[in-house]
Design a protein around this motif. Structure first.
Motif, PDB file in Angstrom:
ATOM      1  N   UNK A   1       0.831  -1.216   0.000  1.00 47.25           N
ATOM      2  CA  UNK A   1       0.000   0.000   0.000  1.00 47.25           C
ATOM      3  C   UNK A   1       0.858   1.255   0.000  1.00 47.25           C
ATOM      4  N   UNK A   2       2.042   1.174   0.645  1.00 50.08           N
ATOM      5  CA  UNK A   2       2.941   2.328   0.700  1.00 50.08           C
ATOM      6  C   UNK A   2       3.814   2.443  -0.546  1.00 50.08           C
ATOM      7  N   UNK A   3       3.602   1.542  -1.502  1.00 46.76           N
ATOM      8  CA  UNK A   3       4.383   1.517  -2.750  1.00 46.76           C
ATOM      9  C   UNK A   3       5.867   1.258  -2.521  1.00 46.76           C
ATOM     10  N   UNK A   4       6.191   0.686  -1.365  1.00 48.73           N
ATOM     11  CA  UNK A   4       7.582   0.298  -1.103  1.00 48.73           C
ATOM     12  C   UNK A   4       7.878  -1.084  -1.684  1.00 48.73           C
ATOM     13  N   UNK A   5       6.820  -1.893  -1.847  1.00 56.61           N
ATOM     14  CA  UNK A   5       6.933  -3.246  -2.401  1.00 56.61           C
ATOM     15  C   UNK A   5       5.884  -3.396  -3.489  1.00 56.61           C
ATOM     16  N   UNK A   6       6.256  -4.074  -4.572  1.00 56.98           N
ATOM     17  CA  UNK A   6       5.334  -4.224  -5.701  1.00 56.98           C
ATOM     18  C   UNK A   6       4.407  -5.420  -5.563  1.00 56.98           C
ATOM     19  N   UNK A   7       4.934  -6.541  -5.042  1.00 58.08           N
ATOM     20  CA  UNK A   7       4.113  -7.744  -4.996  1.00 58.08           C
ATOM     21  C   UNK A   7       4.686  -8.757  -4.017  1.00 58.08           C
ATOM     22  N   UNK A   8       3.993  -9.901  -3.923  1.00 63.13           N
ATOM     23  CA  UNK A   8       4.342 -10.972  -2.992  1.00 63.13           C
ATOM     24  C   UNK A   8       4.562 -12.254  -3.790  1.00 63.13           C
ATOM     25  N   UNK A   9       5.503 -13.069  -3.337  1.00 63.97           N
ATOM     26  CA  UNK A   9       5.729 -14.368  -3.952  1.00 63.97           C
ATOM     27  C   UNK A   9       5.989 -15.380  -2.849  1.00 63.97           C
ATOM     28  N   UNK A  10       5.865 -16.663  -3.172  1.00 67.62           N
ATOM     29  CA  UNK A  10       6.122 -17.692  -2.164  1.00 67.62           C
ATOM     30  C   UNK A  10       6.429 -19.010  -2.857  1.00 67.62           C
ATOM     31  N   UNK A  11       6.970 -19.945  -2.072  1.00 66.09           N
ATOM     32  CA  UNK A  11       7.192 -21.312  -2.559  1.00 66.09           C
ATOM     33  C   UNK A  11       6.284 -22.256  -1.787  1.00 66.09           C
ATOM     34  N   UNK A  12       5.886 -23.344  -2.441  1.00 63.70           N
ATOM     35  CA  UNK A  12       4.978 -24.296  -1.815  1.00 63.70           C
ATOM     36  C   UNK A  12       5.138 -25.661  -2.473  1.00 63.70           C
ATOM     37  N   UNK A  13       4.614 -26.680  -1.841  1.00 61.44           N
ATOM     38  CA  UNK A  13       4.636 -28.016  -2.401  1.00 61.44           C
ATOM     39  C   UNK A  13       3.550 -28.160  -3.472  1.00 61.44           C
ATOM     40  N   UNK A  14       3.778 -29.011  -4.471  1.00 58.56           N
ATOM     41  CA  UNK A  14       2.743 -29.194  -5.500  1.00 58.56           C
ATOM     42  C   UNK A  14       1.417 -29.701  -4.951  1.00 58.56           C
ATOM     43  N   UNK A  15       1.467 -30.538  -3.899  1.00 55.55           N
ATOM     44  CA  UNK A  15       0.235 -31.119  -3.391  1.00 55.55           C
ATOM     45  C   UNK A  15      -0.504 -30.214  -2.412  1.00 55.55           C
ATOM     46  N   UNK A  16      -0.107 -28.934  -2.341  1.00 52.71           N
ATOM     47  CA  UNK A  16      -0.879 -27.959  -1.555  1.00 52.71           C
ATOM     48  C   UNK A  16      -1.644 -27.000  -2.460  1.00 52.71           C
ATOM     49  N   UNK A  17      -1.500 -27.168  -3.770  1.00 52.06           N
ATOM     50  CA  UNK A  17      -2.101 -26.237  -4.722  1.00 52.06           C
ATOM     51  C   UNK A  17      -3.432 -26.790  -5.229  1.00 52.06           C
TER      52      UNK A  17
ATOM     53  N   UNK B   1       4.474 -37.003  -9.334  1.00 47.37           N
ATOM     54  CA  UNK B   1       4.786 -36.099 -10.436  1.00 47.37           C
ATOM     55  C   UNK B   1       3.506 -35.493 -11.003  1.00 47.37           C
ATOM     56  N   UNK B   2       2.428 -36.263 -10.983  1.00 46.47           N
ATOM     57  CA  UNK B   2       1.150 -35.756 -11.498  1.00 46.47           C
ATOM     58  C   UNK B   2       0.647 -34.570 -10.684  1.00 46.47           C
ATOM     59  N   UNK B   3       1.001 -34.507  -9.390  1.00 45.88           N
ATOM     60  CA  UNK B   3       0.611 -33.354  -8.577  1.00 45.88           C
ATOM     61  C   UNK B   3       1.280 -32.079  -9.092  1.00 45.88           C
ATOM     62  N   UNK B   4       2.520 -32.220  -9.535  1.00 45.41           N
ATOM     63  CA  UNK B   4       3.228 -31.059 -10.084  1.00 45.41           C
ATOM     64  C   UNK B   4       2.562 -30.584 -11.367  1.00 45.41           C
ATOM     65  N   UNK B   5       2.188 -31.512 -12.227  1.00 42.05           N
ATOM     66  CA  UNK B   5       1.535 -31.156 -13.488  1.00 42.05           C
ATOM     67  C   UNK B   5       0.229 -30.407 -13.215  1.00 42.05           C
ATOM     68  N   UNK B   6      -0.575 -30.934 -12.287  1.00 47.77           N
ATOM     69  CA  UNK B   6      -1.859 -30.297 -11.960  1.00 47.77           C
ATOM     70  C   UNK B   6      -1.641 -28.922 -11.348  1.00 47.77           C
ATOM     71  N   UNK B   7      -0.695 -28.834 -10.406  1.00 48.63           N
ATOM     72  CA  UNK B   7      -0.440 -27.563  -9.723  1.00 48.63           C
ATOM     73  C   UNK B   7       0.042 -26.499 -10.697  1.00 48.63           C
ATOM     74  N   UNK B   8       0.933 -26.882 -11.600  1.00 49.09           N
ATOM     75  CA  UNK B   8       1.452 -25.921 -12.574  1.00 49.09           C
ATOM     76  C   UNK B   8       0.326 -25.376 -13.451  1.00 49.09           C
ATOM     77  N   UNK B   9      -0.580 -26.247 -13.853  1.00 48.35           N
ATOM     78  CA  UNK B   9      -1.705 -25.817 -14.682  1.00 48.35           C
ATOM     79  C   UNK B   9      -2.610 -24.846 -13.944  1.00 48.35           C
ATOM     80  N   UNK B  10      -2.868 -25.116 -12.666  1.00 48.89           N
ATOM     81  CA  UNK B  10      -3.724 -24.231 -11.882  1.00 48.89           C
ATOM     82  C   UNK B  10      -3.076 -22.865 -11.679  1.00 48.89           C
ATOM     83  N   UNK B  11      -1.784 -22.867 -11.407  1.00 49.53           N
ATOM     84  CA  UNK B  11      -1.070 -21.607 -11.165  1.00 49.53           C
ATOM     85  C   UNK B  11      -1.052 -20.752 -12.421  1.00 49.53           C
ATOM     86  N   UNK B  12      -0.700 -21.352 -13.538  1.00 53.64           N
ATOM     87  CA  UNK B  12      -0.667 -20.589 -14.786  1.00 53.64           C
ATOM     88  C   UNK B  12      -2.076 -20.169 -15.214  1.00 53.64           C
ATOM     89  N   UNK B  13      -3.052 -21.010 -14.898  1.00 49.65           N
ATOM     90  CA  UNK B  13      -4.430 -20.678 -15.239  1.00 49.65           C
ATOM     91  C   UNK B  13      -4.944 -19.460 -14.486  1.00 49.65           C
TER      92      UNK B  13
END
Length: 354
Positions: free
Chosen positions: A97-113, A150-162
């Motif tokens: 909100x103060x325009x000091x930071x543009x955005x947020x990012x994080x790392x997570x496991x594929x099976x949490x997406x 490995x299929x969890x990674x494929x599904x998670x990647x599709x959801x994130x990009x979607x």
């Protein structure tokens, strides 16, 4: 831990890392000791701690970066309880909100997406989600007790990009039950998912990890440093050929890894990425020298000033190897600020780095 490299020059992104070691992980992989890697405790960072860390990084840089992001690394962000996810995101919001930071990012496991967990992010300026893939081989995932397919990674990647988020994928080399061919196959399957960037980490034996016990019992042999550099070089070139940036190779030399007793074995080097880039330059110049009917002596190599350290190699290793291999008495490095960074002149031969 010191400020990240990204803060050192104008026009480059500043990523402010906030570690949540092992939090949100339903499984403990055999290679994991997040406290050793990050040098941080396994407690959830308080709002006050987040504010202190972010302000410290914001005050460090003298030049304005292109973008600034708060990044939650180390644990599995979407594996946290809903209240914890919202609490961390809300703690970052005042800086946006103060325009000091543009955005947020994080790392997570594929099976949490899932659609449900991603929906938590909608009110917040999240731009990037990184998945801890490690391997796309189910046999390797079982061997390291990863707890997902490995299929969890494929599904998670599709959801994130979607959802329109930037997708980052992290892989590891030297895992139990894996080999060079398996790592290259993982890279192939990751490339199919069209990530925006990747990270490549070597498997290290860390004190307090289940892998440490296996190593001490003779049940696991880590990769040698030279072999790991050679493999990661192949992976880097594979992704680069497909226009997928590799934003990190190797672990940072954090306080945890340099603390006595934490790192036990494996291909760790504080300048791992530099070593990989040095090998790429060595190969390119060597190939040019082999094609010459006669190598000029002294040999003159011209490069952009930022490329000189890669040309020389760590402790001038490349210079010594060229002198020995091609029987050269002297190699002279010239700097030319007008040259493109990934282009060299070797004598009168133009060399474009891959």
């Amino acid at each position: 831990m010191g400020p990240p490299d990204e803060a050192d020059s104008a026009g480059r992104p500043l990523i402010i890392p906030l570690f949540i070691p092992h939090l949100g992980c339903p499984h403990r992989c055999i290679f994991c000791n997040q406290q050793a890697i990050t040098g941080k405790s396994t407690r959830m960072p308080s709002v006050a701690r987040i504010q202190t860390e972010v302000n410290r990084f914001l005050k460090y840089g003298k030049k304005r970066p292109s973008t600034t992001q708060i990044s939650f690394f180390g644990g599995s962000f979407l594996g946290l309880e809903k209240g914890s996810v919202l609490s961390l995101l809300e703690a970052a919001m005042p800086f946006v909100r103060a325009n000091a930071v543009d955005s947020i990012r994080f790392s997570t496991r594929p099976d949490t997406v899932y659609q449900k967990t991603l929906s938590l992010l909608e009110p917040f300026p999240v731009s990037t989600v990184e998945l801890g893939v490690q391997s796309m081989n189910n046999r390797v995932l079982d061997a390291v007790e990863r707890g997902h397919r490995a299929s969890d990674t494929v599904k998670a990647a599709g959801l994130i990009k979607g959802r329109g988020y930037q997708l980052g994928l992290q892989m590891m080399v030297g895992l139990p039950a894996d080999d060079d061919a398996g790592a290259m196959e993982t890279a192939h399957q990751m490339a199919v998912l069209q990530p925006d960037f990747v990270r490549i980490y070597p498997t290290l034996v860390l004190n307090g990890s289940p892998l440490a016990g296996r190593f001490r019992g003779g049940g696991y042999q880590p990769m040698a440093l030279d072999a790991c550099i050679s493999l990661v070089k192949r992976l880097y070139l594979y992704f680069k050929a497909r226009h997928i940036p590799v934003v990190r190779m190797g672990l940072q030399a954090s306080d945890g890894l340099t603390r006595a007793g934490e790192y036990i074995a494996g291909p760790f080097h504080p300048a791992f990425g530099h070593l990989v880039h040095g090998e790429i330059v060595f190969d390119a110049i060597s190939s040019t020298l082999y094609r010459m009917e006669k190598q000029p002596d002294p040999l003159i190599i011209t490069a952009h000033p930022t490329m000189v350290s890669r040309v020389q190699g760590l402790n001038k290793k490349n210079i010594c190897r060229w002198q020995s291999t091609f029987d050269l008495k002297k190699i002279i490095l010239h700097q030319d600020g007008d040259m493109e960074k990934n282009h060299l002149m070797v004598a009168n031969h133009h060399v474009a780095l891959p």
